[in-house]
Motif scaffolding. Structure first.
Motif, PDB file in Angstrom:
ATOM      1  N   ILE A 250       0.889  -1.235  -0.079  1.00 36.47           N
ATOM      2  CA  ILE A 250       0.036   0.090   0.033  1.00 36.47           C
ATOM      3  C   ILE A 250       0.929   1.229  -0.124  1.00 36.47           C
ATOM      4  CG2 ILE A 250      -1.754   1.244   1.253  1.00 36.47           C
ATOM      5  CD1 ILE A 250      -2.700  -1.395   2.627  1.00 36.47           C
ATOM      6  N   THR A 258       2.080   0.056   4.011  1.00 32.27           N
ATOM      7  CA  THR A 258       1.650  -1.492   4.288  1.00 32.27           C
ATOM      8  C   THR A 258       1.547  -1.950   5.746  1.00 32.27           C
ATOM      9  OG1 THR A 258       2.460  -1.801   2.161  1.00 32.27           O
ATOM     10  CG2 THR A 258       1.646  -3.792   3.354  1.00 32.27           C
ATOM     11  N   LEU A 269     -10.917  -1.405   3.330  1.00 30.18           N
ATOM     12  CA  LEU A 269     -10.332  -1.393   2.323  1.00 30.18           C
ATOM     13  C   LEU A 269     -11.153  -1.302   0.974  1.00 30.18           C
ATOM     14  CD1 LEU A 269      -7.325  -3.647   2.630  1.00 30.18           C
ATOM     15  CD2 LEU A 269      -7.187  -1.336   2.963  1.00 30.18           C
ATOM     16  N   LEU A 303      -7.788   1.523  -2.501  1.00 22.52           N
ATOM     17  CA  LEU A 303      -6.719   0.852  -3.317  1.00 22.52           C
ATOM     18  C   LEU A 303      -7.022   0.750  -4.731  1.00 22.52           C
ATOM     19  CD1 LEU A 303      -5.722  -2.083  -1.035  1.00 22.52           C
ATOM     20  CD2 LEU A 303      -4.701   0.194  -0.817  1.00 22.52           C
ATOM     21  N   TYR A 324      -7.440   7.464  -2.312  1.00 26.72           N
ATOM     22  CA  TYR A 324      -6.876   6.077  -2.932  1.00 26.72           C
ATOM     23  C   TYR A 324      -5.482   6.147  -2.470  1.00 26.72           C
ATOM     24  CZ  TYR A 324     -11.233   4.902  -5.140  1.00 26.72           C
ATOM     25  OH  TYR A 324     -12.398   4.309  -5.278  1.00 26.72           O
ATOM     26  N   TYR A 325      -4.866   4.812  -2.354  1.00 31.28           N
ATOM     27  CA  TYR A 325      -3.402   4.604  -2.338  1.00 31.28           C
ATOM     28  C   TYR A 325      -3.182   3.463  -3.418  1.00 31.28           C
ATOM     29  CZ  TYR A 325      -3.265   6.460   2.488  1.00 31.28           C
ATOM     30  OH  TYR A 325      -3.372   7.075   3.608  1.00 31.28           O
ATOM     31  N   CYS A 327      -1.807   0.156  -5.404  1.00 31.67           N
ATOM     32  CA  CYS A 327      -1.436  -1.377  -5.121  1.00 31.67           C
ATOM     33  C   CYS A 327      -1.345  -1.869  -6.585  1.00 31.67           C
ATOM     34  CB  CYS A 327      -2.545  -1.736  -4.148  1.00 31.67           C
ATOM     35  SG  CYS A 327      -2.399  -3.303  -3.864  1.00 31.67           S
TER      36      CYS A 327
END
Length: 373
Positions: A250, A258, A269, A303, A324-325, A327
Motif C-alpha cells: 500500500i 503497508t 479497504l 486501493l 486512494y492509495y 497497489c
C-alpha cells in the motif's frame, strides 16, 4: 476394451466436471488468465481481450457439460468429438506456454491447485490418450438412462451451470481458494520463514582471454579470470519459497504504508483495481458504505492501480470521503473479483469481503477511533 472405455468414460467425465466447476466458481479469475494468454507476449490476439469474460463462461460451462454428457451417455459422437478437439487445443496451448516459457501458471484448476505449464502439458497428454481410447471405443458408450431422462439431466445441468455462473458474477466466488480469503491474516501470509528454500541461480560469466571468449559458471560470486569482462547471464535453477502473498503493498506519494495500515484495528479497504473500468452503481454503493464506516470510526482506505489524477477525479466526482492509495493491479484482482469491492480488516486479518452488490451485508458497528490520517 468395453470395460476400459467404461472406466475412462467415468474418470474423464468426473475430471472435466471438477476442473470446469473450479473455474465456473471463479469465471472472472479464468478470464484474467485468458487475457494473459491473449496478450502480446503469448498468443498476441489483443482483439479477443474484451471478450475474455464471455469466452471464459462459454469454455467452463462447456467443460462441465461435456463431463456430464460423457458420464450419462448423451449424444456420444458430439461429446467425444468435442472433448477431443478441446483437449487437442489445450495440449497445444500448454506446450506452447511451457516450451516458450510464456505463462507461469496455466490456470487449469484456477487458484485451487497451481500447475506450471510443463505439469499441465503432461496432464493434457495423459487426458489426450484417455480420450483417444474413448474415441476409438465410442461404440461402447451407451446412455445410462432413457432418452427423456438423459435430455432432462442435460438441460438441468446447463441451466444449473448458467445459474451458478450468474450468481458468482453478481456476488463473489462461493469457494475462495485465494490467500486473501476471510479469516487469513495478510501480514502472516507475506512472511518468509527463516528455513524456507532460497532461490538457486546459476551465473554464466563471459571473459575475453587472449582474444578467445571463455565462460565461467558460478552461484553468483565473481570468477577469477585474467581476461576482460564481457557479459553475464543468469538462469534460475530453482525458484525457492514464495509466500502466498508476495506482491501486495500500500503506497502513496512514494511512501510505503503497508505495515501501518495492516496494524490498525478497524480498517475498510475499498478495492478498485482499475477506476476507468469501475461500475458506476458500484462506486455509488461504496460511497454510502464508506460514509457510514467513517462515521462509525473506521479507517477507510481506497486501493487502486490507477494513477493519482484519475483517483482524484473519481474522488471529486463521487464526493468520496477517503483517499486512494496505490497497489499492484494483479494483487487487487486477486484480492477481490469485484470492481469495486470491500474488505473489512482487523489488524490485517480479513473479517469480511463483499462484492459491491452485497455492501448491505457488511457489519459496521461503532468502534473506538484510534488512528486518524
Amino acid at each position: 476394451m468395453k470395460y476400459l472405455v467404461g472406466f475412462l468414460r467415468i474418470f474423464v467425465g468426473i475430471f472435466f466436471i471438477i476442473s470446469g466447476f473450479i473455474k465456473l466458481n471463479d469465471p472472472i479469475g479464468f478470464a484474467f488468465k485468458l487475457e494473459e494468454y491473449f496478450g502480446p507476449t503469448v498468443l498476441d490476439l489483443p482483439f479477443l481481450i474484451p471478450y475474455a469474460l464471455g469466452i471464459s463462461i462459454i469454455v467452463v460451462v462447456l467443460e462441465v457439460l461435456l463431463g456430464v454428457f460423457l458420464i450419462i451417455g448423451y449424444k456420444p459422437k458430439f461429446t467425444v468429438w468435442s472433448l477431443l478437439l478441446m483437449i487437442v487445443f489445450f495440449t497445444f496451448l500448454t506446450f506452447y506456454s511451457a516450451y516458450y516459457d510464456k505463462v507461469k501458471d496455466c490456470g487449469c484448476f484456477g487458484d485451487a491447485m497451481k500447475m506450471d505449464p510443463w505439469e499441465s502439458f503432461g496432464k493434457d497428454v495423459v487426458l489426450l490418450v484417455m480420450i483417444l481410447v474413448i474415441f476409438f471405443g465410442i461404440k461402447y458408450i451407451k446412455p445410462l438412462f432413457g432418452k427423456l431422462a438423459t435430455t432432462i439431466i442435460s438441460l438441468l445441468s446447463f441451466i444449473a451451470c448458467l445459474g451458478f455462473a450468474y450468481h458468482v458474477l453478481m456476488h463473489l466466488p462461493t469457494i475462495d481458494f485465494r490467500p486473501f480469503k476471510v479469516g487469513n491474516n495478510i501480514t502472516d501470509k507475506m512472511i518468509i520463514p527463516d528455513d524456507a528454500p532460497k532461490p538457486v541461480i546459476e551465473y554464466t560469466w563471459t571473459f575475453n582471454e587472449n582474444g578467445t571468449e571463455k565462460q565461467y559458471i558460478t552461484d553468483g560470486s565473481y570468477p577469477e579470470s585474467p581476461g576482460k569482462y564481457v557479459d553475464v547471464t543468469t538462469k534460475t535453477i530453482s525458484e525457492g519459497y514464495e509466500p502466498p502473498i508476495h506482491d501486495f503493498s500500500i503506497e502513496k506519494d512514494g511512501e510505503d504504508f503497508t505495515e501501518d495500515i495492516l496494524t490498525r484495528p478497524h480498517v475498510l479497504l475499498i478495492v478498485n483495481y482499475n477506476l476507468a473500468k469501475a461500475e458506476t452503481e458500484g462506486l455509488k454503493a461504496v460511497k454510502a458504505t464508506a460514509d457510514k464506516a467513517l462515521a462509525n470510526g473506521y479507517d477507510v482506505i481506497g486501493l487502486t492501480a490507477s494513477g493519482p489524477e484519475e483517483s482524484a477525479a473519481i474522488k471529486e466526482q463521487y464526493k468520496l470521503g477517503f483517499d486512494y492509495y496505490f497497489c499492484d493491479e494483479t494483487a487487487l484482482k486477486t484480492i477481490l473479483r469485484s470492481n469495486p469491492g470491500i474488505l473489512k480488516l482487523e489488524k490485517g486479518t480479513i473479517i469480511q469481503k463483499v462484492h459491491w452488490n452485497d455492501v448491505d451485508e457488511l457489519e459496521l458497528p461503532k468502534v473506538e477511533v484510534i488512528f486518524k490520517e
